[in-house]
Write an enzyme that holds these catalytic residues in place. Structure first.
Site, PDB file in Angstrom:
ATOM      1  N   GLY A   1       0.919  -4.856  -0.374  1.00 44.61           N
ATOM      2  CA  GLY A   1       1.724  -5.135  -1.578  1.00 44.61           C
ATOM      3  C   GLY A   1       1.800  -3.729  -2.045  1.00 44.61           C
ATOM      4  N   GLU A   2       1.380  -3.240  -3.291  1.00 44.06           N
ATOM      5  CA  GLU A   2       1.729  -1.907  -3.781  1.00 44.06           C
ATOM      6  C   GLU A   2       0.304  -1.353  -4.234  1.00 44.06           C
ATOM      7  OE1 GLU A   2       4.575   0.029  -2.881  1.00 44.06           O
ATOM      8  OE2 GLU A   2       3.308   1.495  -3.922  1.00 44.06           O
ATOM      9  N   SER A   3      -0.093  -0.601  -3.775  1.00 36.92           N
ATOM     10  CA  SER A   3      -1.761  -0.137  -4.117  1.00 36.92           C
ATOM     11  C   SER A   3      -1.596   0.329  -5.517  1.00 36.92           C
ATOM     12  CB  SER A   3      -2.275   0.825  -3.054  1.00 36.92           C
ATOM     13  OG  SER A   3      -1.232   1.906  -3.014  1.00 36.92           O
TER      14      SER A   3
ATOM     15  N   CYS B  90      -3.115  -3.084   4.846  1.00 33.49           N
ATOM     16  CA  CYS B  90      -1.898  -2.004   4.366  1.00 33.49           C
ATOM     17  C   CYS B  90      -2.374  -1.778   2.885  1.00 33.49           C
ATOM     18  CB  CYS B  90      -0.690  -3.093   4.235  1.00 33.49           C
ATOM     19  SG  CYS B  90       0.801  -1.683   4.519  1.00 33.49           S
TER      20      CYS B  90
ATOM     21  N   ARG C 280      -0.802   7.328   2.266  1.00 34.37           N
ATOM     22  CA  ARG C 280      -0.006   6.397   2.042  1.00 34.37           C
ATOM     23  C   ARG C 280       1.671   6.791   2.609  1.00 34.37           C
ATOM     24  NH1 ARG C 280       0.628   5.517  -4.258  1.00 34.37           N
ATOM     25  NH2 ARG C 280       1.919   3.648  -3.341  1.00 34.37           N
TER      26      ARG C 280
ATOM     27  N   ILE D 126       4.988  -1.966   7.336  1.00 36.04           N
ATOM     28  CA  ILE D 126       5.725  -1.977   6.352  1.00 36.04           C
ATOM     29  C   ILE D 126       5.418  -0.941   5.366  1.00 36.04           C
ATOM     30  CG2 ILE D 126       6.784  -3.312   4.551  1.00 36.04           C
ATOM     31  CD1 ILE D 126       6.050  -5.783   5.954  1.00 36.04           C
ATOM     32  N   ARG D 127       5.951   0.216   5.438  1.00 36.50           N
ATOM     33  CA  ARG D 127       5.626   1.345   4.631  1.00 36.50           C
ATOM     34  C   ARG D 127       3.941   1.367   4.532  1.00 36.50           C
ATOM     35  NH1 ARG D 127       6.352  -0.046  -0.198  1.00 36.50           N
ATOM     36  NH2 ARG D 127       6.978  -2.289   0.268  1.00 36.50           N
TER      37      ARG D 127
ATOM     38  N   HIS E  77       0.045  -5.312   9.316  1.00 30.01           N
ATOM     39  CA  HIS E  77      -0.001  -6.997   8.577  1.00 30.01           C
ATOM     40  C   HIS E  77      -0.280  -7.995   9.608  1.00 30.01           C
ATOM     41  CE1 HIS E  77       1.559  -5.839   4.421  1.00 30.01           C
ATOM     42  NE2 HIS E  77       2.137  -4.949   5.233  1.00 30.01           N
TER      43      HIS E  77
ATOM     44  N   GLU F  70      -1.469 -10.790   8.899  1.00 29.45           N
ATOM     45  CA  GLU F  70      -1.016 -12.235   8.449  1.00 29.45           C
ATOM     46  C   GLU F  70       0.760 -12.392   8.703  1.00 29.45           C
ATOM     47  OE1 GLU F  70      -1.242  -9.457   6.971  1.00 29.45           O
ATOM     48  OE2 GLU F  70       0.036  -9.448   5.221  1.00 29.45           O
TER      49      GLU F  70
HETATM   50  N1  GLN Z   1       3.360   1.528   0.711  1.00 31.37           N
HETATM   51  C1  GLN Z   1       2.394   0.617   0.129  1.00 31.37           C
HETATM   52  C2  GLN Z   1       1.457   1.378  -0.722  1.00 31.37           C
HETATM   53  O1  GLN Z   1       1.400   2.743  -0.888  1.00 31.37           O
HETATM   54  C3  GLN Z   1       1.702  -0.099   1.161  1.00 31.37           C
HETATM   55  C4  GLN Z   1       2.801  -1.108   1.587  1.00 31.37           C
HETATM   56  C5  GLN Z   1       2.195  -2.429   2.170  1.00 31.37           C
HETATM   57  O2  GLN Z   1       1.178  -3.174   1.775  1.00 31.37           O
HETATM   58  N2  GLN Z   1       2.971  -3.266   3.014  1.00 31.37           N
HETATM   59  O3  GLN Z   1       0.620   0.805  -1.557  1.00 31.37           O
END
Ligand code: GLN
Length: 181
Positions: free
Chosen positions: A44-46, A76, A96, A123-124, A159, A161
């Site tokens: 997700g987005e930390s 992630c 990150r 993913i990122r 990921h 999942e």
């Molecule tokens: N870029 C996100 C972060 O820095 C992590 C990306 C992800 O969980 N797919 O939190």
């Protein structure tokens, strides 16, 4: 066996689906750390996850439970959450968004220690830029550590999942089973 999945934001539904596929009962964690044999912290987005975790009063209970040995899988953003700058339970530092804008998202396949070639969706994603002596690196992509284990903690920068390969989840479930032996 029941596995808790942190469901504050991000890709928790996909973990839920994968565990169901493996016949494992799940419980989504939003307000309380539910009683479970293991915990998954999803991607997700930390930054957002950290903020909501603190707002909901989940930061300390989760931190304590992991320090007391609760098996945890962080994927992630979940990997980032376990590092020294966040929950500070695992002896790693995550970098990150480590692959630059163009390479923000990609699929590859690499060797994972004890499992073999595993499909990996990034993913990122972060990678692990520092790891202490207790940390076992389990996979690398282009020389960068992307999966690791330290005792009850298993992390992947990718990921698992989001593929149909269930072996990383099965590895995690085996940690949970061994913990409870
Ligand atoms: N870029 C996100 C972060 O820095 C992590 C990306 C992800 O969980 N797919 O939190």
């Amino acid at each position: 066996m029941k596995i808790a999945i942190l469901a504050l934001q991000g890709a928790f539904a996909e973990h839920e689906q994968m565990l169901r596929q493996l016949g494992v009962e799940t419980i989504l964690v939003r307000e309380h750390l539910e009683d479970a044999s293991g915990l998954i912290i999803p991607g997700g987005e930390s930054t957002a996850m950290m903020r909501i975790m603190k707002d909901e009063g989940l930061f300390e209970p989760i931190r304590q439970a992991i320090l007391e040995g609760l098996p945890v899988l962080g994927t992630c953003a979940g990997l980032i959450m376990l590092d020294k700058n966040h929950l500070d339970v695992m002896d790693i530092k995550a970098r990150r968004n480590a692959y630059g804008r163009q390479l923000g998202s990609f699929n590859t396949e690499e060797e994972f220690k004890g499992i073999g070639k595993v499909p990996m969706t990034f993913i990122r994603a972060p990678y692990i830029e520092e790891a202490g002596p207790e940390v076992e690196i389990l996979a690398r992509v282009d020389g960068k550590a992307v999966a690791a284990r330290q005792g009850n903690m298993l992390v992947t920068a990718f990921h698992p999942e989001l593929t149909d390969d269930t072996r990383i989840h099965e590895l995690f479930l085996s940690l949970v089973t061994n913990q409870n032996d």
